[in-house]
Design an enzyme around this catalytic site. Sequence first.
Site, PDB file in Angstrom:
ATOM      1  CD  GLU A 154      -2.619   1.077   2.543  1.00 45.09           C
ATOM      2  OE1 GLU A 154      -2.163   0.029   3.695  1.00 45.09           O
ATOM      3  OE2 GLU A 154      -3.472   1.377   3.072  1.00 45.09           O
ATOM      4  CD  GLU A 248      -7.277   1.755   5.984  1.00 44.91           C
ATOM      5  OE1 GLU A 248      -6.861   0.720   6.817  1.00 44.91           O
ATOM      6  OE2 GLU A 248      -6.536   2.814   5.447  1.00 44.91           O
TER       7      GLU A 248
HETATM    8  C1  LER Z   1      -3.918   1.300   6.461  1.00 41.29           C
HETATM    9  O1  LER Z   1      -4.262   0.679   5.755  1.00 41.29           O
HETATM   10  C2  LER Z   1      -3.451   3.203   5.876  1.00 41.29           C
HETATM   11  O2  LER Z   1      -4.171   3.675   4.709  1.00 41.29           O
HETATM   12  C3  LER Z   1      -1.824   3.860   6.910  1.00 41.29           C
HETATM   13  O3  LER Z   1      -2.602   5.007   6.596  1.00 41.29           O
HETATM   14  C4  LER Z   1      -2.413   2.916   8.317  1.00 41.29           C
HETATM   15  O4  LER Z   1      -3.824   3.798   9.057  1.00 41.29           O
HETATM   16 MN    MN Z   2      -4.895   2.045   4.290  1.00 39.09          MN
END
Ligand code: LER
Ligand code: MN
Length: 274
Positions: A154, A248
């Site tokens: 990510e 998220e």
């Molecule tokens: C994790 O998925 C993320 O996006 C980071 O910013 C940790 O919160």
């Molecule tokens: Mn994230």
Amino acid sequence: MMRSAVTICLVPEARRGPFVFHSSLAEGCAQAAQAGFDAIELFPTHADEVHSMELRSLLRQHGLQLAAMGTGAGWLTRKLSLTDPDPHIRMCARDFAGAIVDFAGGFGAPAIIGSMQGRVPDGVSREQSLAWLREELDQLGPRAHALDAPLLYEPLNRYETNLFNTLAEASEFLDTLRTRNVRLLVDLFHANIEEADIAAAIRAAGPRVGHVHFADSNRRAIGLGHTPMAPIIEALKSIGYDGYLSAEVLPLPDAETAAQQTIQSFRKWIGGRD
Ligand code: LER
Ligand code: MN
């Protein structure tokens, strides 16, 4: 067909983090199913915290899938990172993330390398940090592959890492790995900060896209911020993306409303059950 997912966080230290449900695993699964999600994304304190039999039975009971599992608690609670200059810390980080890769892989789900990627610290060359990251991803990627799951990398915004902030930079780096099993997680909150054109970045990343964090500009549920969604959904459809749109997001104004808002947005953009 894209599917919906919602985050459940089991880490007390992350109670202010961008996760919808901060209850227990059992309660989170019940809330996710009640709101109409297809799957959950789990953020555990460590791999052993969750018993696979218990998770399997909760998922079956509620008709849910496991979309993905986060490894960020390793950074949050123990300051482990895959690019720490100390080889012992990198080894602990690899063990921590690897255990989550194995656990999630048993459910056919990917682990996420987000915060655990670390950063280039002062006094260390970028080249050296990238060599460490490459070495670790080249171990974790095949480990996930053995369980038939991808590994997710990510890109984060500039305030969280200086390794890679955009999909294009990250994708170019992933091309230099020996493993072909690492895919990109597009977090729309980070992308809104870093990409010049989110839809164009998604099109360029194409089949590399393996997961999406479905978050608006202010990290609230989609529809509660100002990110224009139409071109993003269009881009995801155009690359044939058929993974999860996973919320998220901050539990604001409260977890139930964030969940409801997400599922309404999901239905608006993707369709599905009423
Ligand atoms: C994790 O998925 C993320 O996006 C980071 O910013 C940790 O919160
Ligand atoms: Mn994230």
